[in-house]
Every structure is written in C-alpha cells, then in structure tokens.
Scaffold this active site. Structure first.
Site, PDB file in Angstrom:
ATOM      1  CB  ALA A   1      -0.851   0.021   1.331  1.00  0.00           C
ATOM      2  CG  LEU A   2       4.413   0.253  -2.001  1.00  0.00           C
ATOM      3  CD1 LEU A   2       5.810   0.426  -2.772  1.00  0.00           C
ATOM      4  CD2 LEU A   2       5.481   0.104  -0.175  1.00  0.00           C
ATOM      5  CG  HIS A   3       2.852   5.989   1.493  1.00  0.00           C
ATOM      6  ND1 HIS A   3       3.958   6.463   2.408  1.00  0.00           N
ATOM      7  CD2 HIS A   3       2.218   5.302   2.809  1.00  0.00           C
ATOM      8  CE1 HIS A   3       4.279   5.831   3.668  1.00  0.00           C
ATOM      9  NE2 HIS A   3       2.793   5.297   3.898  1.00  0.00           N
TER      10      HIS A   3
ATOM     11  CG  HIS B   1       5.925   2.835   1.166  1.00  0.00           C
ATOM     12  ND1 HIS B   1       4.672   3.177   1.423  1.00  0.00           N
ATOM     13  CD2 HIS B   1       6.113   2.270   2.652  1.00  0.00           C
ATOM     14  CE1 HIS B   1       3.442   2.762   3.229  1.00  0.00           C
ATOM     15  NE2 HIS B   1       5.213   1.896   3.296  1.00  0.00           N
TER      16      HIS B   1
ATOM     17  CE  LYS C   1       3.178   6.896  10.419  1.00  0.00           C
ATOM     18  NZ  LYS C   1       2.435   5.748  10.644  1.00  0.00           N
TER      19      LYS C   1
ATOM     20  CD  GLN D   1       9.123  -0.843  11.845  1.00  0.00           C
ATOM     21  OE1 GLN D   1       8.070  -1.470  12.523  1.00  0.00           O
ATOM     22  NE2 GLN D   1       9.323  -0.532  11.110  1.00  0.00           N
TER      23      GLN D   1
ATOM     24  CB  SER E   1       0.458   6.076   7.364  1.00  0.00           C
ATOM     25  OG  SER E   1       0.238   4.561   8.190  1.00  0.00           O
ATOM     26  CB  SER E   2      -0.362   1.768   4.595  1.00  0.00           C
ATOM     27  OG  SER E   2       0.846   1.771   4.232  1.00  0.00           O
TER      28      SER E   2
HETATM   29  P1  AMP Z   1       4.984  -0.204   6.584  1.00  0.00           P
HETATM   30  O1  AMP Z   1       4.699  -0.241   5.230  1.00  0.00           O
HETATM   31  O2  AMP Z   1       3.952   0.788   6.856  1.00  0.00           O
HETATM   32  O3  AMP Z   1       5.867  -1.678   7.131  1.00  0.00           O
HETATM   33  O4  AMP Z   1       6.099   0.976   5.965  1.00  0.00           O
HETATM   34  C1  AMP Z   1       7.460   0.241   5.762  1.00  0.00           C
HETATM   35  C2  AMP Z   1       8.511   0.908   6.131  1.00  0.00           C
HETATM   36  O5  AMP Z   1       7.947   3.148   5.194  1.00  0.00           O
HETATM   37  C3  AMP Z   1       9.011   1.539   7.354  1.00  0.00           C
HETATM   38  O6  AMP Z   1      10.171   1.964   7.124  1.00  0.00           O
HETATM   39  C4  AMP Z   1       8.079   2.760   7.919  1.00  0.00           C
HETATM   40  O7  AMP Z   1       8.826   3.642   8.546  1.00  0.00           O
HETATM   41  C5  AMP Z   1       8.440   3.839   6.363  1.00  0.00           C
HETATM   42  N1  AMP Z   1       7.512   4.746   6.437  1.00  0.00           N
HETATM   43  C6  AMP Z   1       6.315   4.769   6.886  1.00  0.00           C
HETATM   44  N2  AMP Z   1       5.552   5.653   5.937  1.00  0.00           N
HETATM   45  C7  AMP Z   1       6.506   6.583   5.451  1.00  0.00           C
HETATM   46  C8  AMP Z   1       6.758   8.556   5.973  1.00  0.00           C
HETATM   47  N3  AMP Z   1       5.639   8.639   6.261  1.00  0.00           N
HETATM   48  N4  AMP Z   1       7.527   8.737   5.586  1.00  0.00           N
HETATM   49  C9  AMP Z   1       8.620   7.721   5.510  1.00  0.00           C
HETATM   50  N5  AMP Z   1       8.465   6.529   5.951  1.00  0.00           N
HETATM   51  C10 AMP Z   1       7.742   5.879   5.745  1.00  0.00           C
END
Ligand code: AMP
Length: 282
Positions: free
Chosen positions: A32-34, A37, A151, A155, A187-188
């Site tokens: 669910a990339l934004h 990511h 973010k 973690q 955020s996703s």
């Molecule tokens: P996730 O898909 O939510 O598990 O996130 C994957 C990676 O993307 C993790 O290292 C998150 O910290 C990073 N991430 C998620 N949202 C953001 C954001 N808004 N800005 C920067 N990194 C992000």
C-alpha cells in the site's frame, strides 16, 4: 524491475550481484505504498547500486486481527510505483515462503524496556513479530544498507538493536518522515480514514509541533508539556489517545533533563484507525 516470489530465486540472484561487488540496499514494506515509501527507495538508489524492496504483510506482528484483515492491499499500483521509482528488485513472498515451519514458531527477543513501552505496551507481541520478519528478511537479502522511516521511530531503534545482537553486516539508515501538505504523517492506514476523521487527524502533527515550540519557547517542564499535549489530543472529536510521551531520543527512557536529546511519540485512534507519529524536539 525483477519480481521474485521465492526465497531461493532471490538468494541466487543476489549472490551473483554480491560476487560482482554490487552494493545492495533494502527497503522492507508491507505495501500500500505512498510517497513515504518511495522516498526510502529514492534514498536507497542514491546510496546503493542495487535497490531491493519487499512487500510482505507480516501476520506475526499484528496483535489486532481486524487490523490485519483490513490492512490495505494495492499490489498492482505498488508494482507500478516501484518500477517508476527505479527499484531494481521486488521480493513478494507468500506467508509459507517466509514461515515454512508455520506461524507457531514465534520467536521471543530480549530487547528489554525499549520494546515493552509505548507501542510495545499497547501492541503486545508486535515487536517480537516485527523483529522475527526483519531477521528473516535480512538473512535472505543480506543488504549492505537497510532503509527505514523515522515514522516508526521505536521500530527503527529496535531494528538497530537487532542488527547489533545478530552481528549483521548491515548499516541501518533512518529516513525522515514524509508528510501530507497539512502535516499528517503519510501512512498506508490513512486510506482507511473517512473524510471527517482525515480532517481531524491533522491535530496529531499539530500537537507534536506544539510540544516542540513549547520546549523551545517557554522552557516549560517536560511533564507540563506532556499534559498540555494530551489535553489537546483529548479534544479530538471521537479520538482516543493511547499515549503522548516525551522520551530520550536514543533510549526512549523517561528523560531526567530537558537538555537530553528528546523525541515526542504518540498513538491516537481516530474513527477506529490507529495512527502513530513522532517528532524530535531539540
Ligand atoms: P510499512 O509499509 O508501514 O511497514 O513501512 C515500511 C517502511 O516505510 C518503514 O521503514 C516505515 O517506517 C517507512 N515509512 C512508512 N511511512 C513513512 C513516511 N510517512 N515517511 C517515511 N517513511 C515511512
């Protein structure tokens, strides 16, 4: 962009790259990339010759069944975004590829206090599940550099400890949080906010900025800033604040002095969607 679904195929490919001395950068995600990511992919591409991204919604890190079941899946769009961003390799494994022995083998890590407070206390077992999948992925990809977002502040601190504990030859690079125009951290899970909740969600980053300004301008005590910030978050209609804490930015321990490097971290549920955010204060 090459897409691998099997561990063995990815390992074979990466072994060849390593032999040629190609530096490998890794961006693990749950899809669910934004743009948050994609910023990680951009940084990875600048720093490493080969960029590997993984998309895997890890069942062992969800302590809430409905959060897992409702986690957004947008794989076709994700593949398009990653190709456009110049990602070289996408790893897209099934659950049985990652956990061939089944999910029952959940590992217990001993990270200490840092994994039991804040997210660790509101999401029991979350960090064990997260560390379990990150360990597995790091042992498959063996990256020179690992890119994670600020973010998820707690973690990335825990992943730093994991890398040390396992003595892996991987450098962790923390990348800044990418925000929407109004300040909401991308955020996703934001896609699950209805229009009214989306409007209210801006209060989270506003409160973090407020805490930062309070510390800088009024020299107010940390406890007082925390209380005032909680009050602001408490005013969000239909919101439920799980925590707002100002902590030592390295250890996440309760700070003794405001001269320490500080971070404010918060988790708030709005319209049934759990959102987290943080800000380094000084
Ligand atoms: P996730 O898909 O939510 O598990 O996130 C994957 C990676 O993307 C993790 O290292 C998150 O910290 C990073 N991430 C998620 N949202 C953001 C954001 N808004 N800005 C920067 N990194 C992000």
């Amino acid at each position: 962009m090459l897409i691998f679904k099997r561990v063995k195929d990815l390992e074979d490919y990466l072994k060849k790259a390593k032999k040629q001395g190609i530096s490998i950068g890794f961006v693990p995600t749950m899809g669910a990339l934004h743009p948050g990511h994609i910023a990680l992919i951009d940084t990875c591409r600048k720093r490493c010759k080969l960029t590997v991204c993984s998309i895997f919604i890890n069942p062992t890190q969800f302590n809430d069944k409905s959060d897992f079941e409702n986690y957004p899946v947008t794989i076709d769009n994700d593949i398009k975004l990653l190709s456009q961003a110049g990602c070289d390799v996408l790893f897209l494994p099934t659950v049985s590829e990652i956990y061939p022995k089944g999910l029952v083998q959940k590992k217990r890590y001993k990270f200490g206090l840092i994994a039991n407070i804040l997210e660790g206390s509101f999401r029991p077992g979350h960090f064990d599940g997260m560390a379990q999948v990150v360990e597995r992925l790091l042992k498959i990809v063996k990256p020179n550099q690992l890119f994670m977002g600020q973010k998820d502040y707690q973690q990335q601190l825990i992943v730093g400890l994991l890398i040390k504990k396992l003595k892996l030859n991987t450098r962790l690079v923390m990348c800044p949080t990418v925000r929407e125009k109004d300040g909401l951290a991308m955020s996703s899970r934001n896609t699950r906010l209805d229009a009214a909740s989306r409007k209210l969600a801006v209060e989270i980053s506003k409160t973090l900025k407020y805490a930062k300004a309070q510390l800088k301008n009024t020299k107010a005590e940390i406890g007082v800033i925390q209380q005032k910030s909680m009050k602001k978050l408490g005013a969000i209609k239909g919101g439920e604040t799980e925590y707002f804490e100002i902590r030592n930015a390295k250890t996440l321990e309760v700070p003794k002095r405001s001269s320490e490097k500080l971070v404010a971290l918060t988790a708030v549920k709005i319209g049934g969607v759990r959102l987290i955010d943080n800000m380094v204060l000084n």
